[in-house]
Design a protein around this motif. Structure first.
Motif, PDB file in Angstrom:
ATOM      1  N   THR A 439       8.043  39.843  15.253  1.00 30.26           N
ATOM      2  CA  THR A 439       8.719  41.094  15.611  1.00 30.26           C
ATOM      3  C   THR A 439       9.673  41.298  16.654  1.00 30.26           C
ATOM      4  N   THR A 455       4.166  41.131  11.516  1.00 30.43           N
ATOM      5  CA  THR A 455       3.255  41.988  11.221  1.00 30.43           C
ATOM      6  C   THR A 455       1.642  41.145  10.994  1.00 30.43           C
ATOM      7  N   GLU A 458       0.716  39.538  14.201  1.00 25.55           N
ATOM      8  CA  GLU A 458      -0.102  40.706  14.894  1.00 25.55           C
ATOM      9  C   GLU A 458      -1.374  41.427  14.418  1.00 25.55           C
ATOM     10  N   GLU A 460      -1.718  42.887  11.492  1.00 24.29           N
ATOM     11  CA  GLU A 460      -1.506  44.169  10.887  1.00 24.29           C
ATOM     12  C   GLU A 460      -1.656  44.169   9.335  1.00 24.29           C
ATOM     13  N   GLU A 461      -1.452  42.933   8.839  1.00 24.08           N
ATOM     14  CA  GLU A 461      -1.447  42.797   7.409  1.00 24.08           C
ATOM     15  C   GLU A 461      -1.783  41.239   7.217  1.00 24.08           C
TER      16      GLU A 461
END
Length: 504
Positions: A439, A455, A458, A460-461
């Motif tokens: 990111t 992501t 992190e 997130e997915e």
């Protein structure tokens, strides 16, 4: 919460810092305390490693300890080196039948179906030079077609001048010359070119007539030489006249709904970092698996960047001869680099090492994950036409412009390019989709990046979710959505054929 460091395989000797870790910091998840500062993306030892012992990441050898390494110590170029080791090629043991999506349910995009059945994702007119001597004339022809003029041709993406620095001062026969001719034949017949003017000086080694023979002399190919045209001014004017005629022809093309099985996607990674093998490359691999299940084709390349990890591909080879062709190319590269007094481990580059990659073995393990998990169905020489479906391999250097040029010549009508440090590459006539591994990079270079896979780091997915997102973007780009590199106008200067022979 995002862990500070992550082991990527159960038998690994190192973990990767997902964020900067200071010395003397306790990592409860790994049950150790660091003894040095660990930059983000870099490795730390999870147990003591003796000098000469192999070091594993992704459950695979990435190098050998140059000296004793303590628990919690930074593992990088100062204490980790490449050395020869035996790979278990286990040919075909992991090959599996692919579960294809039924044609009635398969994905689609809006592409251009040429009269001869080829499928395009873009619609350009090309001015292709056979030799450096005709580069200026080609650029002058293309420059004539300003946005104002092109407004009269709404179905055309532009007039592209493909120039380069070779075409003469080389041997006329043998593999280097054949390789160069394959590149030009591949570009001259590329589906993303509605029509091409093949422009030469007239006396060069890379003569037009052999190229016409290779292309099959289609009606979409015109030829001209500066000497026959009567010089620079006459050649420019004649080229402009031809380009107007080709524009009229190209503007007749319309986009229609086509199966994703018509997509041929070249896989590239450049400016890689340690996150590339954790996020962007595996996510692209997941997208490739979806593409293959839909009947499409993906081209993995950059042979020096699968070196040391090629055994993971031979295990997935659909036929023994496919695996042997890949092994032969690996041996060719060992001999090629030795002949030129080089070393394959000169790759990774300085930027890769700053990003946490230490050896070519480590870089290769991350790089091949772009190819997903399906069978390896064929191995091609540089710029050979790709005819097999599914995952295939095309031999090429690791230098991105040279590798991507070969993939486009082989028929790639879209490129997916992962990057961790930041790349701004484009390659007309084929769109290049740029995928960031983290990111921080995506935010810093958002004007150049198309997708963010940070992501995954992190939390997130998942890799699979990011892969589905990449595949959806592939369909949109194939349908005409411009990539960031296209918006910036990249793609003409990046044409770079592989030059193997001596300049004479």
């Amino acid at each position: 919460m995002i862990p500070q460091a992550l082991m990527l395989g159960i038998s690994d000797d190192v973990a990767v810092a997902l964020k900067p870790v200071a010395a003397n910091q306790h990592l409860s998840g790994l049950h150790l305390t660091t003894i040095a500062d660990i930059p983000a993306g870099h490795k730390l030892a999870v147990h003591a490693i003796e000098s000469g012992q192999p070091v594993r990441k992704f459950n695979q050898i990435i190098g050998f300890a140059k000296q004793p390494i303590a628990v919690g110590e930074h593992v990088h170029t100062h204490n980790l080196v490449t050395a020869n080791f035996e790979r278990d090629y286990a040919i075909g043991v992991e090959a599996r039948l692919t579960e294809f999506i039924p044609p009635a349910e398969s994905a689609s995009f809006h592409g251009i179906l040429r009269a001869d059945g080829r499928v395009a994702t873009r619609n350009y007119v090309g001015i292709l030079t056979t030799v450096n001597c005709s580069a200026t004339v080609a650029r002058r022809i293309a420059a004539h077609f300003t946005p104002q003029i092109l407004n009269a041709y709404p179905n055309v993406d532009g007039v592209v001048a493909i120039t380069h620095g070779t075409g003469c001062g080389m041997a006329e026969h043998d593999e280097p010359a054949d390789l160069l001719r394959r590149v030009f034949a591949g570009y001259a017949t590329h589906p993303n070119f509605a029509a091409v003017l093949l422009l030469g000086l007239g006396c060069e080694t890379n003569q037009i007539e052999p190229l016409i023979t290779l292309t099959g002399a289609t009606g979409n190919l015109r030829t001209s030489t500066i000497q026959e045209a009567g010089g620079t001014a006459s050649a420019i004017q004649a080229g402009i006249t031809s380009a107007f005629e080709m524009l009229d022809q190209a503007n007749l093309a319309i986009r229609t709904k086509l199966s994703a099985s018509n997509l041929v996607v070249g896989l590239q990674c450049g400016g890689s970092d340690a996150y590339s093998g954790i996020s962007a490359n595996p996510a692209l691999g997941a997208a490739v698996d979806i593409l293959v299940r839909n009947g499409g084709t993906a081209i993995l390349s950059e042979t020096p960047e699968v070196y040391g990890a090629e055994h993971l591909l031979t295990r997935r080879s659909s036929r023994p001869e496919v695996a042997h062709r890949l092994i032969d190319r690996i041996h060719w590269w060992e001999e090629y680099t030795a002949r030129h007094r080089g070393s394959i481990d000169n790759n990774p580059q300085p930027g890769n090492k700053t990003g946490g990659l230490t050896t070519i073995l480590e870089k290769s393990l991350g790089a091949i994950s772009k190819g997903g998990t399906t069978n390896l169905n064929e191995v091609y020489l540089y710029a050979e036409p790709v005819t097999e479906k599914g995952l295939v391999f095309m031999d090429s250097p690791g230098f991105d412009p040279v590798s991507a040029t070969g993939q486009v010549a082989s028929g790639a009508n879209l490129i997916c390019f992962t990057t961790g440090r930041g790349s701004v590459f484009g390659c007309k006539p084929t769109p290049s989709l740029k995928i960031a591994s983290n990111t921080t990079l995506f935010n810093r270079m958002s004007d150049d990046m198309d997708l963010n896979c940070g992501t995954i780091i992190e939390g997130e997915e998942t890799v699979q979710e990011a892969g589905a997102r990449i595949f959806d973007e592939i369909l949109r780009v194939a349908s005409g959505q411009p990539t960031r590199s296209e918006i910036h106008g990249f793609g003409e200067e990046e044409f770079q054929p592989w030059l193997q022979g001596a300049t004479l």
